[in-house]
Scaffold this motif. Sequence first.
Motif, PDB file in Angstrom:
ATOM      1  N   LEU A 131       1.044  19.673  -8.205  1.00 30.01           N
ATOM      2  CA  LEU A 131       2.391  20.195  -8.351  1.00 30.01           C
ATOM      3  C   LEU A 131       2.392  21.513  -9.122  1.00 30.01           C
ATOM      4  N   THR A 132       3.332  22.367  -8.788  1.00 31.11           N
ATOM      5  CA  THR A 132       3.494  23.610  -9.538  1.00 31.11           C
ATOM      6  C   THR A 132       4.030  23.263 -10.930  1.00 31.11           C
ATOM      7  N   TYR A 133       3.988  24.256 -11.789  1.00 32.53           N
ATOM      8  CA  TYR A 133       4.543  24.101 -13.140  1.00 32.53           C
ATOM      9  C   TYR A 133       6.012  23.667 -13.070  1.00 32.53           C
ATOM     10  N   GLU A 134       6.788  24.323 -12.183  1.00 33.64           N
ATOM     11  CA  GLU A 134       8.222  24.022 -12.077  1.00 33.64           C
ATOM     12  C   GLU A 134       8.458  22.603 -11.573  1.00 33.64           C
ATOM     13  N   ALA A 135       7.668  22.175 -10.581  1.00 31.10           N
ATOM     14  CA  ALA A 135       7.822  20.819 -10.035  1.00 31.10           C
ATOM     15  C   ALA A 135       7.412  19.777 -11.073  1.00 31.10           C
ATOM     16  N   THR A 136       6.384  20.092 -11.856  1.00 31.18           N
ATOM     17  CA  THR A 136       5.944  19.175 -12.923  1.00 31.18           C
ATOM     18  C   THR A 136       7.040  19.022 -13.976  1.00 31.18           C
ATOM     19  N   LEU A 137       7.633  20.132 -14.362  1.00 33.64           N
ATOM     20  CA  LEU A 137       8.727  20.094 -15.330  1.00 33.64           C
ATOM     21  C   LEU A 137       9.889  19.269 -14.783  1.00 33.64           C
ATOM     22  N   LEU A 138      10.188  19.451 -13.508  1.00 32.98           N
ATOM     23  CA  LEU A 138      11.264  18.679 -12.879  1.00 32.98           C
ATOM     24  C   LEU A 138      10.937  17.183 -12.888  1.00 32.98           C
ATOM     25  N   CYS A 139       9.674  16.834 -12.662  1.00 32.45           N
ATOM     26  CA  CYS A 139       9.250  15.420 -12.725  1.00 32.45           C
ATOM     27  C   CYS A 139       9.556  14.818 -14.093  1.00 32.45           C
ATOM     28  N   ILE A 140       9.241  15.567 -15.139  1.00 27.72           N
ATOM     29  CA  ILE A 140       9.481  15.083 -16.500  1.00 27.72           C
ATOM     30  C   ILE A 140      10.969  14.848 -16.717  1.00 27.72           C
ATOM     31  N   VAL A 141      11.777  15.822 -16.305  1.00 31.59           N
ATOM     32  CA  VAL A 141      13.230  15.725 -16.476  1.00 31.59           C
ATOM     33  C   VAL A 141      13.777  14.498 -15.742  1.00 31.59           C
ATOM     34  N   LEU A 142      13.318  14.289 -14.509  1.00 25.26           N
ATOM     35  CA  LEU A 142      13.827  13.169 -13.704  1.00 25.26           C
ATOM     36  C   LEU A 142      13.335  11.830 -14.237  1.00 25.26           C
ATOM     37  N   ARG A 143      12.081  11.794 -14.693  1.00 26.49           N
ATOM     38  CA  ARG A 143      11.523  10.541 -15.237  1.00 26.49           C
ATOM     39  C   ARG A 143      12.282  10.137 -16.499  1.00 26.49           C
ATOM     40  N   GLU A 144      12.590  11.108 -17.364  1.00 30.04           N
ATOM     41  CA  GLU A 144      13.339  10.802 -18.583  1.00 30.04           C
ATOM     42  C   GLU A 144      14.780  10.414 -18.255  1.00 30.04           C
ATOM     43  N   ALA A 145      15.368  11.043 -17.246  1.00 33.27           N
ATOM     44  CA  ALA A 145      16.733  10.692 -16.828  1.00 33.27           C
ATOM     45  C   ALA A 145      16.772   9.250 -16.314  1.00 33.27           C
ATOM     46  N   LEU A 146      15.738   8.852 -15.594  1.00 30.86           N
ATOM     47  CA  LEU A 146      15.678   7.483 -15.077  1.00 30.86           C
ATOM     48  C   LEU A 146      15.522   6.479 -16.214  1.00 30.86           C
ATOM     49  N   ASP A 147      14.715   6.817 -17.220  1.00 30.52           N
ATOM     50  CA  ASP A 147      14.564   5.938 -18.388  1.00 30.52           C
ATOM     51  C   ASP A 147      15.903   5.753 -19.108  1.00 30.52           C
ATOM     52  N   GLU A 148      16.637   6.854 -19.305  1.00 29.15           N
ATOM     53  CA  GLU A 148      17.949   6.773 -19.965  1.00 29.15           C
ATOM     54  C   GLU A 148      18.924   5.932 -19.141  1.00 29.15           C
ATOM     55  N   PHE A 149      18.886   6.115 -17.840  1.00 35.39           N
ATOM     56  CA  PHE A 149      19.748   5.366 -16.925  1.00 35.39           C
ATOM     57  C   PHE A 149      19.462   3.867 -17.027  1.00 35.39           C
ATOM     58  N   ASP A 150      18.170   3.513 -17.089  1.00 40.25           N
ATOM     59  CA  ASP A 150      17.782   2.101 -17.185  1.00 40.25           C
ATOM     60  C   ASP A 150      18.224   1.489 -18.514  1.00 40.25           C
ATOM     61  N   ILE A 151      18.131   2.272 -19.587  1.00 33.69           N
ATOM     62  CA  ILE A 151      18.553   1.770 -20.907  1.00 33.69           C
ATOM     63  C   ILE A 151      20.043   1.462 -20.907  1.00 33.69           C
ATOM     64  N   LYS A 152      20.833   2.326 -20.262  1.00 32.83           N
ATOM     65  CA  LYS A 152      22.283   2.113 -20.196  1.00 32.83           C
ATOM     66  C   LYS A 152      22.646   0.931 -19.297  1.00 32.83           C
ATOM     67  N   GLY A 153      21.760   0.589 -18.360  1.00 35.65           N
ATOM     68  CA  GLY A 153      21.997  -0.551 -17.477  1.00 35.65           C
ATOM     69  C   GLY A 153      23.184  -0.382 -16.557  1.00 35.65           C
ATOM     70  N   ASN A 154      23.335   0.835 -15.996  1.00 38.92           N
ATOM     71  CA  ASN A 154      24.478   1.109 -15.122  1.00 38.92           C
ATOM     72  C   ASN A 154      24.204   0.836 -13.655  1.00 38.92           C
ATOM     73  N   GLY A 155      23.113   0.189 -13.334  1.00 42.24           N
ATOM     74  CA  GLY A 155      22.781  -0.077 -11.937  1.00 42.24           C
ATOM     75  C   GLY A 155      21.295   0.091 -11.710  1.00 42.24           C
ATOM     76  N   THR A 156      20.898   0.133 -10.433  1.00 44.15           N
ATOM     77  CA  THR A 156      19.483   0.232 -10.113  1.00 44.15           C
ATOM     78  C   THR A 156      19.115   1.560  -9.459  1.00 44.15           C
ATOM     79  N   ARG A 157      20.115   2.299  -8.963  1.00 39.84           N
ATOM     80  CA  ARG A 157      19.823   3.555  -8.260  1.00 39.84           C
ATOM     81  C   ARG A 157      20.489   4.723  -8.991  1.00 39.84           C
ATOM     82  N   LEU A 158      19.674   5.725  -9.323  1.00 35.86           N
ATOM     83  CA  LEU A 158      20.167   6.897 -10.045  1.00 35.86           C
ATOM     84  C   LEU A 158      20.349   8.066  -9.082  1.00 35.86           C
ATOM     85  N   PHE A 159      21.543   8.634  -9.099  1.00 35.39           N
ATOM     86  CA  PHE A 159      21.857   9.807  -8.287  1.00 35.39           C
ATOM     87  C   PHE A 159      22.195  10.961  -9.226  1.00 35.39           C
TER      88      PHE A 159
END
Length: 198
Positions: free
Chosen positions: A84-112
């Motif tokens: 992955l490029t630097y930009e795509a790697t950074l985006l992966c980190i952002v999305l992975r952390e967003a998914l972790d936060e979403f799971d902690i809140k327990g608002n469902g199973t699919r994050l959009f």
Amino acid sequence: MADNNISPFAHVFLKLMQGPVYEEDKAYWKDLLGWQTELSKYLNQVGLQLIINESDGFARILQPDADDTSGDKPLPRLMRKTRLTYEATLLCIVLREALDEFDIKGNGTRLFMTQKEIKERLALFFKERNNKSKLLKDLNKPINSLLNIGILKATREDAANKELHQYEIKRVIKALVNNEKLEEIKSKLKLHVNPVQQ
């Protein structure tokens, strides 16, 4: 012409060869769980592993590194490792952390997330940098990279406003960027960006 020698789990095997299978794809998921022992045995015979993550609702095929397999002749790579490029790697980190936060809140199973929401999260990684505006402007490139490898799935497009394009963050990102990998990448990224101090 029907062939009676075709395995009853061939459809699931072929679907897995195309990429991850998700719980929301009910017919394939049910058959995958029903045939998982047979699928695992078959895949093991050709040097592959079936990975099923029922808690996150996805399954995928993994090819161990040549070092991890025993045998005289190393097997050729079936799946290329994508760099992955630097930009795509950074985006992966952002999305992975967003998914972790979403799971902690327990608002469902699919994050959009919309492109605008993704941009706002990316901006947090920068203080004052010249390439910040360029990265946010050219966001389509890293997004397309992650669409191609199945981390993102486009769910809604807005012809009038790209910022309203919506994507689902697929849970396979947790397997591709596990906690250990997440910390390793974040450490490397600190050399390139200035995270906002919280």
